[in-house]
Design a protein around this motif. Sequence first.
Motif, short mmCIF file in Angstrom:
data_model
loop_
_atom_site.label_atom_id
_atom_site.label_comp_id
_atom_site.label_asym_id
_atom_site.label_seq_id
_atom_site.Cartn_x
_atom_site.Cartn_y
_atom_site.Cartn_z
N PRO A 1 0.83 -1.21 0.00
CA PRO A 1 0.00 0.00 0.00
C PRO A 1 0.87 1.26 0.00
O PRO A 1 1.98 1.25 0.52
CB PRO A 1 -0.79 -0.11 1.31
CG PRO A 1 -0.77 -1.57 1.64
CD PRO A 1 0.56 -2.07 1.15
N ASP B 1 3.38 -11.56 7.27
CA ASP B 1 2.71 -10.27 7.25
C ASP B 1 3.71 -9.21 7.69
O ASP B 1 4.79 -9.51 8.18
CB ASP B 1 1.48 -10.30 8.16
CG ASP B 1 0.56 -11.48 7.84
OD1 ASP B 1 0.15 -11.59 6.67
OD2 ASP B 1 0.31 -12.30 8.73
N TYR C 1 0.11 -4.65 7.37
CA TYR C 1 -0.15 -5.12 6.02
C TYR C 1 -0.19 -6.65 6.04
O TYR C 1 0.77 -7.30 6.45
CB TYR C 1 0.94 -4.65 5.06
CG TYR C 1 1.12 -3.16 5.01
CD1 TYR C 1 0.04 -2.29 5.00
CD2 TYR C 1 2.40 -2.60 4.98
CE1 TYR C 1 0.21 -0.92 4.95
CE2 TYR C 1 2.58 -1.22 4.92
CZ TYR C 1 1.48 -0.40 4.91
OH TYR C 1 1.65 0.97 4.86
N ASN D 1 -0.37 -10.26 4.19
CA ASN D 1 0.09 -10.91 2.97
C ASN D 1 -1.03 -11.79 2.40
O ASN D 1 -1.67 -12.55 3.13
CB ASN D 1 1.33 -11.76 3.30
CG ASN D 1 2.09 -12.22 2.10
OD1 ASN D 1 1.57 -12.33 1.00
ND2 ASN D 1 3.36 -12.51 2.31
N ASP D 2 -1.23 -11.71 1.08
CA ASP D 2 -2.24 -12.55 0.43
C ASP D 2 -1.72 -13.95 0.10
O ASP D 2 -2.43 -14.76 -0.49
CB ASP D 2 -2.78 -11.89 -0.83
CG ASP D 2 -1.78 -11.84 -1.97
OD1 ASP D 2 -0.60 -12.24 -1.78
OD2 ASP D 2 -2.16 -11.40 -3.08
N LYS E 1 1.71 -10.05 -2.06
CA LYS E 1 0.99 -8.77 -2.17
C LYS E 1 0.34 -8.49 -0.82
O LYS E 1 -0.29 -9.36 -0.23
CB LYS E 1 -0.08 -8.83 -3.26
CG LYS E 1 -0.78 -7.50 -3.47
CD LYS E 1 -1.72 -7.56 -4.65
CE LYS E 1 -2.35 -6.24 -5.00
NZ LYS E 1 -2.44 -5.24 -3.99
N PHE E 2 0.50 -7.26 -0.34
CA PHE E 2 0.07 -6.91 1.01
C PHE E 2 -1.16 -6.01 0.98
O PHE E 2 -1.21 -5.03 0.22
CB PHE E 2 1.21 -6.22 1.76
CG PHE E 2 2.35 -7.14 2.07
CD1 PHE E 2 2.42 -7.78 3.28
CD2 PHE E 2 3.35 -7.36 1.13
CE1 PHE E 2 3.48 -8.64 3.58
CE2 PHE E 2 4.40 -8.22 1.41
CZ PHE E 2 4.46 -8.86 2.63
N ASN E 3 -2.14 -6.33 1.82
CA ASN E 3 -3.37 -5.55 1.95
C ASN E 3 -3.34 -4.80 3.27
O ASN E 3 -2.93 -5.35 4.30
CB ASN E 3 -4.58 -6.48 1.88
CG ASN E 3 -4.65 -7.22 0.57
OD1 ASN E 3 -4.67 -6.62 -0.49
ND2 ASN E 3 -4.64 -8.55 0.63
N ASP E 4 -3.80 -3.56 3.25
CA ASP E 4 -3.76 -2.69 4.43
C ASP E 4 -4.84 -3.08 5.42
O ASP E 4 -6.03 -3.00 5.12
CB ASP E 4 -3.94 -1.23 3.98
CG ASP E 4 -3.58 -0.24 5.07
OD1 ASP E 4 -3.43 -0.66 6.24
OD2 ASP E 4 -3.43 0.94 4.75
N ARG E 5 -4.43 -3.54 6.60
CA ARG E 5 -5.36 -3.88 7.68
C ARG E 5 -5.08 -3.00 8.91
O ARG E 5 -5.40 -3.38 10.03
CB ARG E 5 -5.21 -5.35 8.06
CG ARG E 5 -5.66 -6.35 7.01
CD ARG E 5 -7.14 -6.62 7.01
NE ARG E 5 -7.65 -7.02 8.30
CZ ARG E 5 -7.61 -8.27 8.80
NH1 ARG E 5 -7.06 -9.23 8.09
NH2 ARG E 5 -8.10 -8.53 9.99
#
Length: 196
Positions: free
Chosen positions: A106, A127, A140, A142-143, A147-151
């Motif tokens: 992100p 993560d 962030y 990890n999928d 690829k990292f998603n913002d949590r």
Amino acid sequence: MTLLQRDYQVNALAVGDLDADGRPDVALSTVGAADGISLRVFFSRPGGWQEMPGGLPGLGPYSALQLGDVDGDGSLDVVAVGPGQDRLLINDGSGHFFDASVLALPLDAASGTALLLVDLDRDSDLDLVTGNSAATMRLYVNDGHGKFNDRTPVLPRRIETVGWLGAANVDGDADTDVVLLAGGAAAVRIYLSVEP
């Protein structure tokens, strides 16, 4: 054993086998070098240390870096944080790196001061938690493919400067908790994971 005579300051270092030859290599975050390189790799060779020409992609300075296999291919990748965008450098397995920061992380303009690569959601991938200067921490997830998603919203919201991050199963359950060292009155804190 010294790596090489140097004209720069080292901000952070990490050790791991980056070229899959069974020997530990060293990644350095550097400041003030005449050649302008901010991230360096020294490969361990039978006759001594060999520096990767041109260093790793990205302009520093970087305050912290860690090695870990974020995309599940068995090779160690590099994550570095400092002022501006965090960096993710994906290793092809032989010590050659691709800058995946824009594609896989992100956007973040905070000044990173500490980082932690650890499996927080118990799905067997790494993560990323970043501590920042006078800003909130970031989480962030990890999928599984790097690829990292913002949590970040699941973290307690505190504006502070984080100097160090660690991970441990503090409460003896099945998940990993985050320990941090920050400035201010409550300098050491533990964030307990509530993942099922």
